[in-house]
Design an enzyme around this catalytic site. Structure first.
Site, PDB file in Angstrom:
ATOM      1  N   HIS A 103       2.462   0.761  -2.544  1.00 22.45           N
ATOM      2  CA  HIS A 103       3.381  -0.352  -2.345  1.00 22.45           C
ATOM      3  C   HIS A 103       3.300  -0.929  -0.932  1.00 22.45           C
ATOM      4  O   HIS A 103       3.982  -1.911  -0.615  1.00 22.45           O
ATOM      5  CB  HIS A 103       4.831   0.101  -2.585  1.00 22.45           C
ATOM      6  N   CYS A 159       9.654   2.924  -5.527  1.00 20.78           N
ATOM      7  CA  CYS A 159       8.551   3.601  -4.842  1.00 20.78           C
ATOM      8  C   CYS A 159       8.838   5.092  -4.662  1.00 20.78           C
ATOM      9  O   CYS A 159       9.799   5.478  -3.987  1.00 20.78           O
ATOM     10  CB  CYS A 159       8.315   2.948  -3.475  1.00 20.78           C
ATOM     11  N   SER A 162      13.876   8.233 -12.151  1.00 23.97           N
ATOM     12  CA  SER A 162      14.147   7.395 -10.977  1.00 23.97           C
ATOM     13  C   SER A 162      15.586   6.914 -10.872  1.00 23.97           C
ATOM     14  O   SER A 162      15.968   6.350  -9.834  1.00 23.97           O
ATOM     15  CB  SER A 162      13.198   6.200 -10.975  1.00 23.97           C
TER      16      SER A 162
END
Length: 609
Positions: A360, A373, A317
């Site tokens: 989310h 997310c 990420s």
């Protein structure tokens, strides 16, 4: 005696006289050749038998940290050498030395064979780094050991053990290939830099040897000194590395495989460059044993790999920084663009999940970065496309070598459509774009690249080349070369876009539900991004808790950050191999460094603002 017999005797006499004259002529010519034509050469050879040239080793330059604290200095290092020309009974000397040095005769014979092609006047190295009792014994029995000498060399003393071992490197005995390459400037018994700074800056560190001419007797024992020329010491290297910060990083990595990089975002100075596990530097003094060498090679944590520049991992990420920059810059999103995350999404019949299976909800840019997310960045990636993602990744320093002055740096990988066709002879698929957008798939990066990316984001878009040498200092203490920042490029996209992403990373550390909250500090505002890089997805392990998955199949843990958020000074990147979660495994290491740096536990430096 009649006339015919007299003539025959006369002929025989003439032949004998001719032979005598011929032999005398040959003798005269030979004497002329030896005395006149080659006389100077033989005179020189005679003097060489009487006069010995002894090379005096130069003190090697010290390696200091950014505050001038000695990291590596010199210590005396004693070798045993043998000049065969001075030994009347070589076999006796070999047997004696095998007993004194406590080695097999075969080992000494092996060293003699290895030196067979060297000039005869050069001494043969019998053993390196002998202990003090052996040294004393040889010195006290010198007259019983003709041709045996003690060679004193400056070796390395590691004041902080194995600290920064992959960066500083080590010395080793010069090999035949290196001897041929460097010519007459080295002897077969010399030490030479084999890795890291010791190798990269060998010419600066080694200095220049001195010379000593002595007269010896027929047995090779020294009679008097004729002339001496002092050696010139090597130059000291002052690094940008901070010993205290480096120690903190390496202690935090103890028992783990991973890397920590800490960089000044406004210059490219590296304050920490840590790879774990470290090399055992002391093992290399005098030559590492084959047993220990094999043990290090077979270590599953791979200590020989400098993970800061040679370890290539999916960025996880942390790559969402790139996806956000591409989305904003290409007009695919604004800060207020909303995507709904229900925990998964379908593309061509295949379901792609978010890390949070419950979803989310409605997500904008700030929330997407704060809570990492996946669904949001799947959508952005599809809108932007893989080639545009690659364009922004490269501008931030990914997919290419950083230019750090270290050999064997890996470039990582930034995939494109054309790359896949070249590599696999297959067309690119949109599902692969989704994987790339969250830092999975074909993406590969090094920890140094992620730190450079973070520093570029933090300073507003300038990509500085990472450097680790602050200055070069001569024997008189004069700085002969100082640090100069090098700009290698600039990030694509506007400063406003970079600022929006920084704000999202500040939220990730400081706001509720932020994935990097472990790194939150009381007095300093930190911006950061966690990352979990999948190693492999195997069905038989999906149902298991993370701690029960075999080590080699666990995900890698990332955390990268900058501080202070308002006016960034430093960037820190932490990678823990198979650490599972960036927030729980990597972020605490970064926080320890942040606290030490900003709370004054790390010695302040003139370049710190």
């Amino acid at each position: 005696m009649d006339e015919s017999e007299l003539q025959a005797l006369k002929r025989r006499t003439n032949i004998v006289i001719f032979i005598i004259l011929a032999l005398f002529g040959i003798l005269v010519i030979r004497l002329w050749f030896l005395q006149i034509l080659r006389g100077s050469q033989y005179l020189k050879m005679s003097e060489n038998n009487r006069i010995r040239l002894q090379w005096l080793p130069a003190p090697r330059g010290n390696i200091l940290d950014r505050n001038g604290r000695p990291l590596i200095v010199n210590r005396p290092y004693f070798n045993v050498t043998w000049n065969k020309e001075d030994a009347p009974d070589p076999e006796l000397i070999i047997r004696k030395m095998a007993a004194i040095l406590k080695v097999n005769v075969s080992e000494i014979l092996k060293r003699i064979r290895e030196a067979a092609d060297y000039p005869r006047h050069l001494p043969i190295l019998l053993k390196e780094d002998i202990d003090w009792p052996t040294l004393v014994y040889i010195e006290n029995h010198q007259y019983e050991l003709p041709g045996i000498h003690i060679e004193t060399l400056p070796s390395r003393k590691y004041n902080f053990g194995n600290l920064a071992s992959h960066l500083v490197g080590y010395l080793g005995k010069i090999n035949e290939k290196e001897l041929k390459k460097f010519g007459d400037s080295y002897l077969p018994s010399d030490q030479i830099g084999k890795m890291g700074i010791e190798r990269i800056y060998e010419k600066l560190l080694r200095g220049e040897k001195g010379r000593r001419y002595v007269e010896v007797d027929v047995h090779g024992f020294e009679q008097r000194e004729i002339m001496e020329q002092d050696p010139l010491p090597g130059k000291d290297l002052k690094l940008t590395i901070d010993i205290n910060l480096q120690q903190t990083a390496e202690r935090a990595l103890q028992g783990k495989a991973g890397a920590v990089v800490m960089m000044d975002v406004n210059s490219g100075r590296l304050l920490v460059l840590a790879s774990s596990p470290p090399l055992q530097l002391q093992e290399f003094i005098g030559g590492i044993s084959s047993k220990n060498w094999k043990a290090m090679l077979n270590d599953p944590l791979k200590p020989f790999i400098n993970k800061t520049i040679q370890g290539q991992y999916p960025p996880g990420s942390t790559y969402k920084i790139i996806t956000a920059l591409a989305g904003l810059s290409e007009g695919a999103i604004t800060p207020d663009t909303i995507f709904n995350c229900a925990g998964s999404m379908l593309l061509y019949g295949r379901r792609y999940h978010c890390w949070k299976r419950s979803g989310h909800g409605a997500v904008n840019l700030k929330k997407a970065l704060r809570e990492s997310c996946d669904i949001y960045f799947y959508h952005v990636g599809l809108k932007v496309g893989v080639n545009n993602l690659a364009k922004y990744a490269i501008s931030m320093g990914l997919g290419r070598k950083t230019g750090i002055n270290m050999p064997n740096e890996k470039p990582g990988l930034v995939p494109t459509k054309s790359w896949k066709i070249r590599r696999y002879k297959q067309e690119w698929q949109e599902g692969e774009t989704m994987s790339v957008a969250i830092g999975q798939g074909f993406n590969l990066v090094t920890p140094l690249q992620i730190c450079e990316m973070t520093a570029t984001l933090a300073n507003g878009g300038t990509r500085y080349r990472p450097q680790f040498v602050e200055s070069v200092i001569d024997a008189d203490g004069k700085v002969v070369r100082g640090f100069r920042a090098k700009i290698d490029g600039h990030a694509l996209g506007s400063k406003h876009s970079l600022a929006l992403i920084r704000a999202g990373l500040v939220a990730a550390v400081n706001e509720k539900h932020g994935t990097g909250s472990v790194a939150k500090m009381k007095s300093i505002l930190v911006g950061g991004k966690t990352g979990t890089a999948q190693v492999v997805r195997l069905a038989q392990y999906r149902h298991l808790p993370a701690k029960d998955i075999p080590y080699k199949y666990r995900d890698h843990a990332w955390f990268t950050c900058f501080a202070p958020a308002g006016k960034p000074q430093i960037a820190i990147t932490v990678l823990v191999e198979h650490g599972r979660h960036g927030g729980s495994e990597a972020a605490p290491i970064a926080k320890a460094l942040l606290e030490q740096y900003f709370n004054g536990k790390a010695a302040k430096h003139p370049t710190d603002k």
